[in-house]
Design an enzyme around this catalytic site. Structure first.
Site, PDB file in Angstrom:
ATOM      1  N   HIS A  35      -0.269   9.243   8.278  1.00  0.00           N
ATOM      2  CA  HIS A  35      -0.315   9.813   6.918  1.00  0.00           C
ATOM      3  C   HIS A  35       0.812   9.180   6.107  1.00  0.00           C
ATOM      4  CE1 HIS A  35      -0.750  13.755   4.348  1.00  0.00           C
ATOM      5  NE2 HIS A  35      -0.380  12.727   3.592  1.00  0.00           N
ATOM      6  N   HIS A  92       1.230   7.141   2.277  1.00  0.00           N
ATOM      7  CA  HIS A  92       0.719   6.582   1.025  1.00  0.00           C
ATOM      8  C   HIS A  92       1.572   5.372   0.678  1.00  0.00           C
ATOM      9  CE1 HIS A  92      -1.757  10.171   0.246  1.00  0.00           C
ATOM     10  NE2 HIS A  92      -0.765  10.813   0.836  1.00  0.00           N
ATOM     11  N   HIS A  99      -6.774  15.656   2.347  1.00  0.00           N
ATOM     12  CA  HIS A  99      -5.642  16.558   2.172  1.00  0.00           C
ATOM     13  C   HIS A  99      -6.195  17.966   1.919  1.00  0.00           C
ATOM     14  CE1 HIS A  99      -3.558  12.817   1.801  1.00  0.00           C
ATOM     15  NE2 HIS A  99      -2.445  13.331   1.310  1.00  0.00           N
ATOM     16  N   GLU A 133      -2.297  22.194   1.988  1.00  0.00           N
ATOM     17  CA  GLU A 133      -0.879  21.940   1.690  1.00  0.00           C
ATOM     18  C   GLU A 133      -0.458  22.963   0.635  1.00  0.00           C
ATOM     19  OE1 GLU A 133       2.052  18.352   0.096  1.00  0.00           O
ATOM     20  OE2 GLU A 133      -0.078  18.288  -0.382  1.00  0.00           O
ATOM     21  N   ASP A 160       4.405  10.666   4.813  1.00  0.00           N
ATOM     22  CA  ASP A 160       3.735  10.936   3.544  1.00  0.00           C
ATOM     23  C   ASP A 160       4.150   9.939   2.454  1.00  0.00           C
ATOM     24  OD1 ASP A 160       2.069  12.184   1.736  1.00  0.00           O
ATOM     25  OD2 ASP A 160       3.121  14.096   1.721  1.00  0.00           O
ATOM     26  N   ASP A 161       5.228  10.250   1.726  1.00  0.00           N
ATOM     27  CA  ASP A 161       5.755   9.389   0.654  1.00  0.00           C
ATOM     28  C   ASP A 161       7.262   9.236   0.882  1.00  0.00           C
ATOM     29  OD1 ASP A 161       3.343   9.232  -1.354  1.00  0.00           O
ATOM     30  OD2 ASP A 161       3.502  11.336  -0.765  1.00  0.00           O
TER      31      ASP A 161
END
Length: 350
Positions: A29, A31, A209, A212, A290-291
């Site tokens: 996961h 991005h 997603h 969340e 994630d980011d």
């Protein structure tokens, strides 16, 4: 190879951080636009004669403070604007791969958001060609395997998703899966049921997603309507015992992102993170970044800070890393190879 329980208990607390750093890891996961470090953003902006809203790297770093998902996305999409050329996409992807290679990440499954770039007039080929160049180089030069996941933006229409899928068709031999990301609230998975049905017909893997910021019902929709192969995040699944049972029984992979959850205030304190509860419930949870440029950490940082916050033991750490390998979309022989590497590292620490 089956590792005896006594092996885990023999790994002392002081060795947990070295263990985390040494383990071969898979990230499921990530991005790629979220790996945009401020220094690289400024470099590309200067190269492309783009003026940012911040006058220094330090000022941009200070802006990386959010109260919720939408505030983060506002900055995230602004950062995308500096990506203009194939070289830019290559540089962004290669910077991420070089970073995580140093953290023993051996397999990556990368999301990218073509719609966010198409809206700016950057053609599909420019985006994917630059990203793939970096991925293929990392495979040949560093032995990193990969899968590329094309994500649809849920705040846009399903018609826009269909248009993007059409543009992707010449590249489907390089795109392994499709995802669904962006603002969760008010954009339930059911909004995209038809386009994901079309993706299944093209033999693409599916993830979304859900759970969340959105409610457990969004996870149910992802399972029943989109027929996902795994769930991204899924934290709020714990609010629904029937959903927890279903996820545990099916061993549905959850790609959980601790530092993201903290930064976006999905959890108020990392010590309250639900990962221990997920493992206790038998859920197939994994750890991801994630980011990472925006949320303060890549794979090692996520695992280390989570371990320190909730007191993960060696068995829990190894389970999370093993889940990422077995739950990945890597070729089966690649999984066997990575699991053998993992067992070797564990044996060295026991």
């Amino acid at each position: 190879m089956t590792i005896a329980a006594s092996t885990y208990t023999s790994i002392t607390t002081k060795h947990l951080i070295p263990l985390i750093k040494a383990l071969p890891k898979a990230e499921l996961h990530l991005h790629i636009e979220g790996s945009f470090e401020p220094e690289l953003m400024f470099k590309l902006a200067q190269r492309n004669n783009i003026t940012l809203s911040y006058d220094s790297v330090e000022a941009l770093k200070e802006a990386y403070q959010f109260n919720n998902l939408q505030e983060f996305l506002d900055l995230y999409y602004q950062g995308m604007n500096v990506l203009q050329t194939q070289q830019d996409y290559y540089d962004l992807t290669r910077a991420y791969l070089d970073k995580v290679h140093r953290q023993n990440v051996r397999h990556v499954e990368i999301f990218w958001d073509p719609q966010g770039h198409l809206e700016r007039g950057i053609d599909f080929a420019t985006q994917i060609t630059g990203i793939l160049q970096a991925l293929k180089e990392a495979r040949s030069q560093q032995g990193m395997s990969y899968r590329l996941i094309m994500s649809f933006l849920r705040h846009l229409s399903e018609e826009s998703a269909f248009e993007t899928l059409e543009q992707a068709k010449p590249y489907l031999d390089e795109i392994y899966a499709v995802g669904l990301d962006s603002s969760e609230q008010g954009h339930p998975p059911e909004k995209f049921e038809r386009v994901f049905a079309a993706c299944r017909e093209l033999d693409l893997k599916i993830t979304a997603h859900a759970g969340e910021e959105g409610p457990p019902d969004y996870v149910w929709q992802a399972l029943d309507l989109l027929q996902v192969d795994r769930i991204d995040h899924g934290n709020r699944s714990l609010e629904d015992p029937a959903l927890v049972k279903r996820l545990a029984d099916s061993q549905m992979v959850l790609t959980v992102c601790p530092l993201s959850n903290l930064k976006l205030q999905v959890v108020k304190d990392l010590g309250q993170h639900p990962i221990p509860a997920m493992l206790t419930a038998g859920l197939k949870a994994t750890i991801n970044s994630d980011d990472p440029a925006y949320f303060g950490g890549y794979m090692d940082e996520n695992l280390i800070q989570l371990q320190q916050a909730v007191g993960l033991n060696a068995e829990q750490i190894i389970t999370l890393v093993r889940n990422s390998i077995t739950g990945s979309w890597a070729e089966e022989e690649r999984k066997v190879e990575l699991l053998a590497e993992l067992d070797k590292v564990v044996s060295q620490f026991s």
